[in-house]
Design an enzyme around this catalytic site. Sequence first.
Site, PDB file in Angstrom:
ATOM      1  N   CYS A   2      48.932  35.767  45.437  1.00  0.00           N
ATOM      2  CA  CYS A   2      49.571  36.025  46.726  1.00  0.00           C
ATOM      3  C   CYS A   2      50.940  36.684  46.535  1.00  0.00           C
ATOM      4  O   CYS A   2      51.570  36.525  45.489  1.00  0.00           O
ATOM      5  CB  CYS A   2      49.786  34.717  47.468  1.00  0.00           C
ATOM      6  SG  CYS A   2      48.273  33.791  47.716  1.00  0.00           S
ATOM      7  N   ARG A  27      49.035  43.004  42.401  1.00  0.00           N
ATOM      8  CA  ARG A  27      48.890  41.613  41.967  1.00  0.00           C
ATOM      9  C   ARG A  27      47.520  41.046  42.323  1.00  0.00           C
ATOM     10  O   ARG A  27      47.146  39.984  41.832  1.00  0.00           O
ATOM     11  CB  ARG A  27      49.979  40.753  42.631  1.00  0.00           C
ATOM     12  CG  ARG A  27      51.383  41.133  42.194  1.00  0.00           C
ATOM     13  CD  ARG A  27      52.404  40.468  43.076  1.00  0.00           C
ATOM     14  NE  ARG A  27      52.383  39.021  42.890  1.00  0.00           N
ATOM     15  CZ  ARG A  27      53.151  38.372  42.031  1.00  0.00           C
ATOM     16  NH1 ARG A  27      53.982  39.034  41.283  1.00  0.00           N
ATOM     17  NH2 ARG A  27      53.083  37.074  41.926  1.00  0.00           N
ATOM     18  N   TRP A  74      45.609  35.794  48.247  1.00  0.00           N
ATOM     19  CA  TRP A  74      44.529  35.736  47.262  1.00  0.00           C
ATOM     20  C   TRP A  74      43.895  34.374  47.474  1.00  0.00           C
ATOM     21  O   TRP A  74      44.495  33.345  47.171  1.00  0.00           O
ATOM     22  CB  TRP A  74      45.125  35.876  45.866  1.00  0.00           C
ATOM     23  CG  TRP A  74      44.151  36.075  44.761  1.00  0.00           C
ATOM     24  CD1 TRP A  74      43.469  37.215  44.454  1.00  0.00           C
ATOM     25  CD2 TRP A  74      43.773  35.121  43.765  1.00  0.00           C
ATOM     26  NE1 TRP A  74      42.693  37.021  43.340  1.00  0.00           N
ATOM     27  CE2 TRP A  74      42.853  35.757  42.896  1.00  0.00           C
ATOM     28  CE3 TRP A  74      44.118  33.798  43.507  1.00  0.00           C
ATOM     29  CZ2 TRP A  74      42.279  35.106  41.805  1.00  0.00           C
ATOM     30  CZ3 TRP A  74      43.546  33.151  42.428  1.00  0.00           C
ATOM     31  CH2 TRP A  74      42.638  33.799  41.598  1.00  0.00           C
ATOM     32  N   ASN A  98      53.203  31.129  48.941  1.00  0.00           N
ATOM     33  CA  ASN A  98      52.503  31.370  47.666  1.00  0.00           C
ATOM     34  C   ASN A  98      52.390  30.034  46.953  1.00  0.00           C
ATOM     35  O   ASN A  98      53.304  29.215  47.025  1.00  0.00           O
ATOM     36  CB  ASN A  98      53.307  32.300  46.757  1.00  0.00           C
ATOM     37  CG  ASN A  98      53.185  33.741  47.166  1.00  0.00           C
ATOM     38  OD1 ASN A  98      52.527  34.048  48.153  1.00  0.00           O
ATOM     39  ND2 ASN A  98      53.813  34.615  46.407  1.00  0.00           N
ATOM     40  N   GLY A  99      51.301  29.830  46.215  1.00  0.00           N
ATOM     41  CA  GLY A  99      51.156  28.581  45.456  1.00  0.00           C
ATOM     42  C   GLY A  99      50.123  27.679  46.099  1.00  0.00           C
ATOM     43  O   GLY A  99      49.291  28.136  46.900  1.00  0.00           O
ATOM     44  N   GLU A 485      39.944  41.549  22.821  1.00  0.00           N
ATOM     45  CA  GLU A 485      40.723  42.258  23.834  1.00  0.00           C
ATOM     46  C   GLU A 485      39.900  43.412  24.431  1.00  0.00           C
ATOM     47  O   GLU A 485      39.919  43.630  25.654  1.00  0.00           O
ATOM     48  CB  GLU A 485      42.025  42.771  23.196  1.00  0.00           C
ATOM     49  CG  GLU A 485      42.908  43.636  24.066  1.00  0.00           C
ATOM     50  CD  GLU A 485      43.406  42.956  25.333  1.00  0.00           C
ATOM     51  OE1 GLU A 485      43.229  41.738  25.493  1.00  0.00           O
ATOM     52  OE2 GLU A 485      43.958  43.672  26.190  1.00  0.00           O
ATOM     53  N   LYS A 489      38.965  43.752  28.325  1.00  0.00           N
ATOM     54  CA  LYS A 489      39.281  44.946  29.114  1.00  0.00           C
ATOM     55  C   LYS A 489      38.028  45.459  29.818  1.00  0.00           C
ATOM     56  O   LYS A 489      38.052  45.734  31.002  1.00  0.00           O
ATOM     57  CB  LYS A 489      39.811  46.087  28.232  1.00  0.00           C
ATOM     58  CG  LYS A 489      41.197  45.999  27.682  1.00  0.00           C
ATOM     59  CD  LYS A 489      42.304  46.269  28.652  1.00  0.00           C
ATOM     60  CE  LYS A 489      42.735  44.990  29.325  1.00  0.00           C
ATOM     61  NZ  LYS A 489      43.710  44.199  28.635  1.00  0.00           N
ATOM     62  N   GLU A 492      36.803  43.050  32.624  1.00  0.00           N
ATOM     63  CA  GLU A 492      37.655  42.868  33.806  1.00  0.00           C
ATOM     64  C   GLU A 492      37.701  44.098  34.719  1.00  0.00           C
ATOM     65  O   GLU A 492      37.836  43.947  35.930  1.00  0.00           O
ATOM     66  CB  GLU A 492      39.061  42.369  33.446  1.00  0.00           C
ATOM     67  CG  GLU A 492      40.002  43.366  32.850  1.00  0.00           C
ATOM     68  CD  GLU A 492      41.374  42.777  32.534  1.00  0.00           C
ATOM     69  OE1 GLU A 492      41.891  41.985  33.330  1.00  0.00           O
ATOM     70  OE2 GLU A 492      41.939  43.138  31.486  1.00  0.00           O
ATOM     71  N   HIS A 508      25.378  34.651  12.794  1.00  0.00           N
ATOM     72  CA  HIS A 508      25.361  33.227  13.186  1.00  0.00           C
ATOM     73  C   HIS A 508      25.001  33.066  14.658  1.00  0.00           C
ATOM     74  O   HIS A 508      25.193  31.988  15.223  1.00  0.00           O
ATOM     75  CB  HIS A 508      26.717  32.581  12.888  1.00  0.00           C
ATOM     76  CG  HIS A 508      27.062  32.612  11.436  1.00  0.00           C
ATOM     77  ND1 HIS A 508      26.421  31.835  10.497  1.00  0.00           N
ATOM     78  CD2 HIS A 508      27.945  33.372  10.751  1.00  0.00           C
ATOM     79  CE1 HIS A 508      26.910  32.104   9.295  1.00  0.00           C
ATOM     80  NE2 HIS A 508      27.834  33.040   9.431  1.00  0.00           N
ATOM     81  N   LYS A 607      47.367  40.121  38.996  1.00  0.00           N
ATOM     82  CA  LYS A 607      48.213  40.560  37.887  1.00  0.00           C
ATOM     83  C   LYS A 607      48.942  39.388  37.258  1.00  0.00           C
ATOM     84  O   LYS A 607      49.007  39.252  36.051  1.00  0.00           O
ATOM     85  CB  LYS A 607      49.220  41.599  38.398  1.00  0.00           C
ATOM     86  CG  LYS A 607      50.164  42.131  37.328  1.00  0.00           C
ATOM     87  CD  LYS A 607      49.410  42.921  36.296  1.00  0.00           C
ATOM     88  CE  LYS A 607      50.277  43.409  35.154  1.00  0.00           C
ATOM     89  NZ  LYS A 607      49.461  43.795  33.982  1.00  0.00           N
TER      90      LYS A 607
HETATM   91  C1  AGP Z   1      44.590  41.061  30.907  1.00  0.00           C
HETATM   92  O1  AGP Z   1      44.302  42.384  31.109  1.00  0.00           O
HETATM   93  C2  AGP Z   1      44.959  40.260  32.080  1.00  0.00           C
HETATM   94  N1  AGP Z   1      45.862  40.879  32.945  1.00  0.00           N
HETATM   95  C3  AGP Z   1      45.281  38.791  31.782  1.00  0.00           C
HETATM   96  O2  AGP Z   1      44.426  38.325  30.797  1.00  0.00           O
HETATM   97  C4  AGP Z   1      46.749  38.465  31.395  1.00  0.00           C
HETATM   98  O3  AGP Z   1      47.032  38.918  30.112  1.00  0.00           O
HETATM   99  C5  AGP Z   1      46.945  36.949  31.512  1.00  0.00           C
HETATM  100  O4  AGP Z   1      46.727  36.562  32.845  1.00  0.00           O
HETATM  101  C6  AGP Z   1      48.305  36.495  31.055  1.00  0.00           C
HETATM  102  O5  AGP Z   1      49.325  37.049  31.821  1.00  0.00           O
HETATM  103  P1  AGP Z   1      50.818  37.044  31.308  1.00  0.00           P
HETATM  104  O6  AGP Z   1      50.869  37.864  30.069  1.00  0.00           O
HETATM  105  O7  AGP Z   1      51.622  37.628  32.437  1.00  0.00           O
HETATM  106  O8  AGP Z   1      51.195  35.610  31.032  1.00  0.00           O
END
Ligand code: AGP
Length: 612
Positions: A2, A27, A74, A98-99, A485, A489, A492, A508, A607
Amino acid sequence: MCGIVGGVAERCVTEILIEGLKRLEYRGYDSAGLALLNKEQILRERRVGKVANLAEAVSEQHLTGNIGIAHTRWATHGKPTENNAHPHVSGNVAVVHNGIIENYQELKDELQALGYIFTSQTDTEVVAHLVNDALKQTDSLLEAVQKVTPRLKGAYALGIIHTEHADELITVREGSPLVIGVGIGENFISSDQLALLPVTNRFVYLEEGDIARLTRTSIEVFVNGERVDRPVKELDATVSNASKGEYKHFMLKEIYEQPEAIQQTISQALNGNNLREDFLQHANADFNKIQQVQIIACGTSYHAGMIAKYWFEQLIGVPCQVEIASEFRYRTPVIVENTLYICISQSGETADTLAALRETQKRAKANNINISTMTICNVATSSMVRETDHHLLTLAGPEIGVASTKAFTTQLAALMLLIIKIGQVKQRLAAAQLTEITEALWHCPKVILDTLQHNTAILRLSALFVEKNHCLFLGRGTHFPIALEGALKLKEISYIHAEGYAAGELKHGPLALVDNEMPVVILAPNDEMLDKLKSNMEEVQARGGELFVFADENSGIQEKDRQHVVHIPAVNEWLAPIVYSVPVQLLSYHVAVLRGTDVDQPRNLAKSVTVE
Ligand code: AGP
């Protein structure tokens, strides 16, 4: 997650609020709304979907006001519907939040018994009704909010307005980020300073538990009812940093910004091939004492930590553990004397990482255990930076795309700088090694630039992924985390199911998945594991898998039937994971664009994950 924007001004704030919400779109959100005060009336508009829908509705109705609050939601409690979108209204009160209010059900039962009617499924609506109810005992909006907040359990940032207090905006920060933007004859609030950059570069960073009253010309901050001073800080980020420029997506722009971002990050620490004398100087005594390192992080930042573990142990012989923050915070880990606890976070606000840090600090203090804490972070003003003993900034500039790119590679550069620093303080880094690594660090931006030249070749390969449903990424050593990673990527932003594996684990289990429908991405730097990796590639080919190999130009790996190769320029072995991040980012980006997904704001993701 949010987002909140609010403002009190002499001019109409509608456009400022809408522009602020647009800047928070990155975000992640699923609905948006705003409320303005006009002639002692609350004018509220809410829409499911993009801020553009809200902007259209607001402009059609010519909604204006000098004071207002706005929100991108969100969904957590209740579906993304118009009724659940913020602001929530009770009587003359409007609230954005927010929260999460953890005890909302109990409060809701109580308020319903008092006759309050709920129109949403959200936890937030209880706040609006509670403030409305508290105003039966006081005329002061501030006092009403001060009465309500001790009743709220959880993490929250709030923006509150009231028709009979048409010149003030009340805001609260408790476990969820909130900044005040200081204007000339006008003041603003937001959950992210980026939203306010068009109107100010001067900010007051609220602390946990702060409640503030803003008017056009004043900002008063209170803790437990007492006035406190919070300094005004000037930010040097420019508005242009948050625009896409010539690029189609923020993610692509941020991929291409990596050479410069790494250059900036290392320049703060290195003078030629030596560390600057003042680099983390105040941490020397702590670094000298530490016997081991514990890294805590989430997502991509966790992958950076996994690579640092190899570096800490192989380069300077300092034992290093890495753990996902959401696990670490709840498993009551043993807090060990003389440990350096490092949080890695792009935002510095990730709820799990922050909670893990606070829990560690609390338990160390309660048991009189001597530890040091440190943050590696991209946001200088973040909670983590403020709450740890030491910090090292990644100078990547704002990262807007939800998929982390330049934040990741600069985290790696920063981690290497930290390891050099600790190695020097503890006299565990030979002069020759220092020169080798610092030279390689300086050379890194150029190798990335050369790697970016392969963009078109990678785009061609990405076409072969568009129809696939699954994908494997394999690597060894420091490229095992790059495989993780790469898979993160791809999943996501393209929504293709992808898994990263240490190539040695193939037989394995995951080898059972390999058939002629399975693309397998291989990360093949020219290191001592190369021959073993080549055997793993044979295993995949023997089962009909199609290989997509990012291989060192000197690896001897060549194109053949069902084996596509992009040659990556030769790079120092220690820093190869930084460079090999780039082709997997580009691959995911192009696959996502070809599949037509929302690259910068992928579905269901945010984000900065500021709630649990
Ligand atoms: C990765 O592409 C994501 N955006 C996510 O995994 C991100 O790295 C994670 O939420 C941690 O965020 P931060 O680095 O702001 O703590």
